[in-house]
Design an enzyme around this catalytic site. Structure first.
Site, PDB file in Angstrom:
ATOM      1  N   LYS A 155     -11.272   2.610  -2.118  1.00 59.68           N
ATOM      2  CA  LYS A 155     -13.050   2.405  -2.296  1.00 59.68           C
ATOM      3  C   LYS A 155     -13.734   3.731  -1.807  1.00 59.68           C
ATOM      4  O   LYS A 155     -14.493   4.093  -2.341  1.00 59.68           O
ATOM      5  CB  LYS A 155     -13.551   1.540  -1.376  1.00 59.68           C
ATOM      6  CG  LYS A 155     -13.268   0.114  -2.124  1.00 59.68           C
ATOM      7  CD  LYS A 155     -13.398  -1.091  -1.011  1.00 59.68           C
ATOM      8  CE  LYS A 155     -13.054  -2.451  -1.635  1.00 59.68           C
ATOM      9  NZ  LYS A 155     -13.216  -3.530  -0.929  1.00 59.68           N
ATOM     10  N   ARG A 166      -8.608  -3.073 -13.924  1.00 60.74           N
ATOM     11  CA  ARG A 166      -7.831  -4.322 -14.560  1.00 60.74           C
ATOM     12  C   ARG A 166      -8.681  -5.263 -15.254  1.00 60.74           C
ATOM     13  O   ARG A 166      -9.867  -4.955 -15.258  1.00 60.74           O
ATOM     14  CB  ARG A 166      -7.136  -4.932 -13.169  1.00 60.74           C
ATOM     15  CG  ARG A 166      -8.118  -5.605 -12.221  1.00 60.74           C
ATOM     16  CD  ARG A 166      -7.507  -6.552 -11.594  1.00 60.74           C
ATOM     17  NE  ARG A 166      -8.612  -6.739  -9.985  1.00 60.74           N
ATOM     18  CZ  ARG A 166      -9.541  -7.431 -10.129  1.00 60.74           C
ATOM     19  NH1 ARG A 166      -9.736  -8.254 -11.261  1.00 60.74           N
ATOM     20  NH2 ARG A 166     -10.193  -7.575  -8.925  1.00 60.74           N
ATOM     21  N   GLU A 177     -20.944   0.748   5.122  1.00 67.59           N
ATOM     22  CA  GLU A 177     -22.406   0.822   4.145  1.00 67.59           C
ATOM     23  C   GLU A 177     -23.322  -0.070   4.725  1.00 67.59           C
ATOM     24  O   GLU A 177     -23.086  -1.202   5.368  1.00 67.59           O
ATOM     25  CB  GLU A 177     -21.856   0.715   2.707  1.00 67.59           C
ATOM     26  CG  GLU A 177     -21.407  -0.666   2.431  1.00 67.59           C
ATOM     27  CD  GLU A 177     -20.843  -0.607   0.792  1.00 67.59           C
ATOM     28  OE1 GLU A 177     -20.371   0.327   0.525  1.00 67.59           O
ATOM     29  OE2 GLU A 177     -21.064  -1.726   0.349  1.00 67.59           O
TER      30      GLU A 177
END
Lengths: 80, 455
Positions: free
Chosen positions: B117, B293, B201
């Site tokens: 991430k 994916r 965040e």
């Protein structure tokens, strides 16, 4: 002294530790109160706590950590 | 090099889906399975099948050596990882290629840059894709975390860099909570993914989850528009639809173009999903992560654009270029997918184990049921609770909701408890009908409507 069997109602994988890095919930010879956790059963990626139904001393675990268990299988025996 | 024999390194409904795509492309299939899945539908449908270990996923579906051995022993020339398990494991993708086979997905390097991430966030920033205000990378110590949290404003979310499926995510309301929760989140991520790195965040209140499906062949990149997956329980998607009801045409074009820019930035190959939070009050969208994916909810996109995403993935992996351009991709109608899970919504969504009883599959116009069930199948306790996905397509959203109700009523699985009854209630809810939902909407709804579920 009555022997009491602790069983799982669910099938899944039995764990004796709350997480891989932590110590076991209980060892043979430990005293338990009714409602004390003795293990976890992982079923469909969720964890269900297995509690002692009665107070006593743990005399044996009938399954190993990470063993696959069936519904109704005896997980541990306590003497109370 | 085109693929002639494909090994499916997964189970459940997605294994069945991959076998179907392969069959249509004239590709032979090899299904690997754990001892608990010997009687699974995918094993029954595949041309060949190989047992790779005991029930525990760590010893079977996550066992790289066992999967590779099965591929070599059967002469497979490609491996499809599905979703979950090894799908976003860069070392596995590398190992498949090192063994002289094709990994149906991006390269290990692309998985590394987008799957992590913190690194994905850097790529997004370099491609001018807006990101949620927060840390630029992995946070090394608590003082830095608390300083940053104070500057972006509480509440803040702490996420494991190696997270996925909503695990390792915590929300802290203040500096004290941040201190406690950071430690917990790190431990949980380490247990699940063997990587304890965290980043932080800002929490966007009442945001919607909107994601863009992309396809790339390494040179050409297109988007197949967005899906909205705001209806979630415990950060698990429950109901997904396409298109989103929340976007104006202008924002939609900007959002989808940013996803294509991100794919181009890493020369992406295969099918992928770029996930965003969308703030309706300001029309701002923020990149959160990319999944390298196929996703569970891919059929809603297939329904509205008429593209077989699984087939495209396999063709791209076999070396073909995209056979269409962005202008060829046109949205038609509205699609909704609901997840039929082996959970009892009337009893706190407890896992429901049992045997599939007298089964009736829904059908008729605009109804697709992707699943791995058959009458007499024993639901396994060892894997996740997803049994199937009901995908509805209609000309309008209202039509799709009406069709969903009709299809859910047709579904019968005997005594087995599933999430199906929840969808009858949701389909009849005024907020759902109006599309007035956000990521925390369902949790609140469940608290207020528990009585309806237990009736």
């Amino acid at each position: 002294m009555a022997k009491i069997e602790i069983r799982s109602q669910l099938p899944g994988v039995f764990y004796r530790k709350p997480s891989p890095d932590e110590p076991t919930f209980k060892e043979v010879g430990d005293t338990v109160k009714a409602g004390d956790a003795i293990g976890l059963v992982e079923v469909m990626k969720t964890f269900q706590q297995i509690n002692a139904d009665a107070a006593g001393i743990i005399v044996s675990f009938e399954v190993e950590d990470s063993d696959v268990i069936s519904p109704g299988q005896v997980l541990a025996v306590i003497e109370g | 090099m085109s693929i002639t024999k494909l090994l499916i390194a997964n189970r459940g409904e997605i294994a069945v889906r991959i076998i179907r795509a392969a069959n249509e492309l004239g590709i032979k299939t090899v299904q690997v399975y754990s001892q608990a899945d010997a009687t699974s539908l995918a094993v029954e449908m595949a041309d060949e099948f190989v047992e790779i270990g005991p029930a525990s996923a760590a010893k079977s579906y996550l066992n790289v050596e066992a999967v590779l051995k099965a591929a070599k022993d059967t002469g497979a020339d490609a491996v499809h990882p599905g979703y979950g398990f090894l799908a976003e494991n860069a070392e596995f993708a590398d190992a498949v290629e090192a063994a002289g086979m094709i990994f149906v997905g991006p390269t290990g390097q692309m998985i590394r840059s987008m799957g992590d991430k913190a690194s994905a966030r850097k790529v997004a920033e370099s491609a001018n894709v807006p990101t949620v205000p927060g840390s630029d990378g992995i946070i090394e110590d608590l003082d830095v975390a608390q300083e940053l949290a104070a500057s972006v404003g509480y509440p803040v979310m702490i996420k494991a860099t190696a997270g996925g499926g909503g695990r390792g995510i915590r929300v802290a309301e203040n500096a004290e909570e941040l201190a406690t929760l950071a430690t917990q989140a790190s431990a949980e991520a380490k247990a699940a993914f063997a990587d304890g790195g965290l980043y932080l965040e800002k929490v966007i209140d009442n945001a919607r989850h909107i994601e863009v499906q992309i396809l790339g062949d390494g040179k050409n990149f297109v988007h197949c528009y967005e899906r909205e997956c705001s209806i979630q329980r415990r950060r698990q998607k429950v109901w997904e639809e396409a298109p989103s009801t929340a976007l104006s045409e202008e924002v939609r074009e900007k959002l989808c173009a940013s996803a294509v820019a991100l794919a181009a930035a890493v020369n992406y190959r295969g099918a992928g999903t770029v996930e965003y939070l969308y703030d309706e009050t300001s029309d701002d969208f923020y990149f959160i992560e990319m999944n390298t994916r196929i996703q569970v909810e891919h059929p809603v996109t297939e329904a509205i654009v008429g593209i077989d995403l699984l087939a495209e993935m396999i063709k791209i992996a076999g070396g073909e270029h995209l056979s269409f351009s962005q202008d060829d991709i046109v949205v038609r109608g509205h699609a909704i997918e609901v997840r039929i899970n082996a959970e009892d919504p009337a009893n706190k969504f407890m896992p429901s184990l049992g045997i599939v009883g007298d089964m009736r599959s829904p059908g008729g116009p605009g109804v697709r049921f992707d699943h791995f069930l058959y009458q007499g199948y024993q639901i396994s306790p060892f894997y996740d609770s997803l049994l199937g996905k009901l995908i509805i397509h209609a000309d309008t959203r209202e039509g799709a909701i009406n069709r969903l109700t009709r299809a859910v009523k047709e579904l019968k699985l005997g005594e087995l408890k599933t999430t199906a009854p929840l969808f009858l209630l949701l389909a009849d809810d005024p907020d759902v009908k109006a599309g007035a939902v956000h990521n925390n909407w369902l949790e609140q709804w469940l608290e207020n409507n528990i009585g309806k579920l237990t009736q």
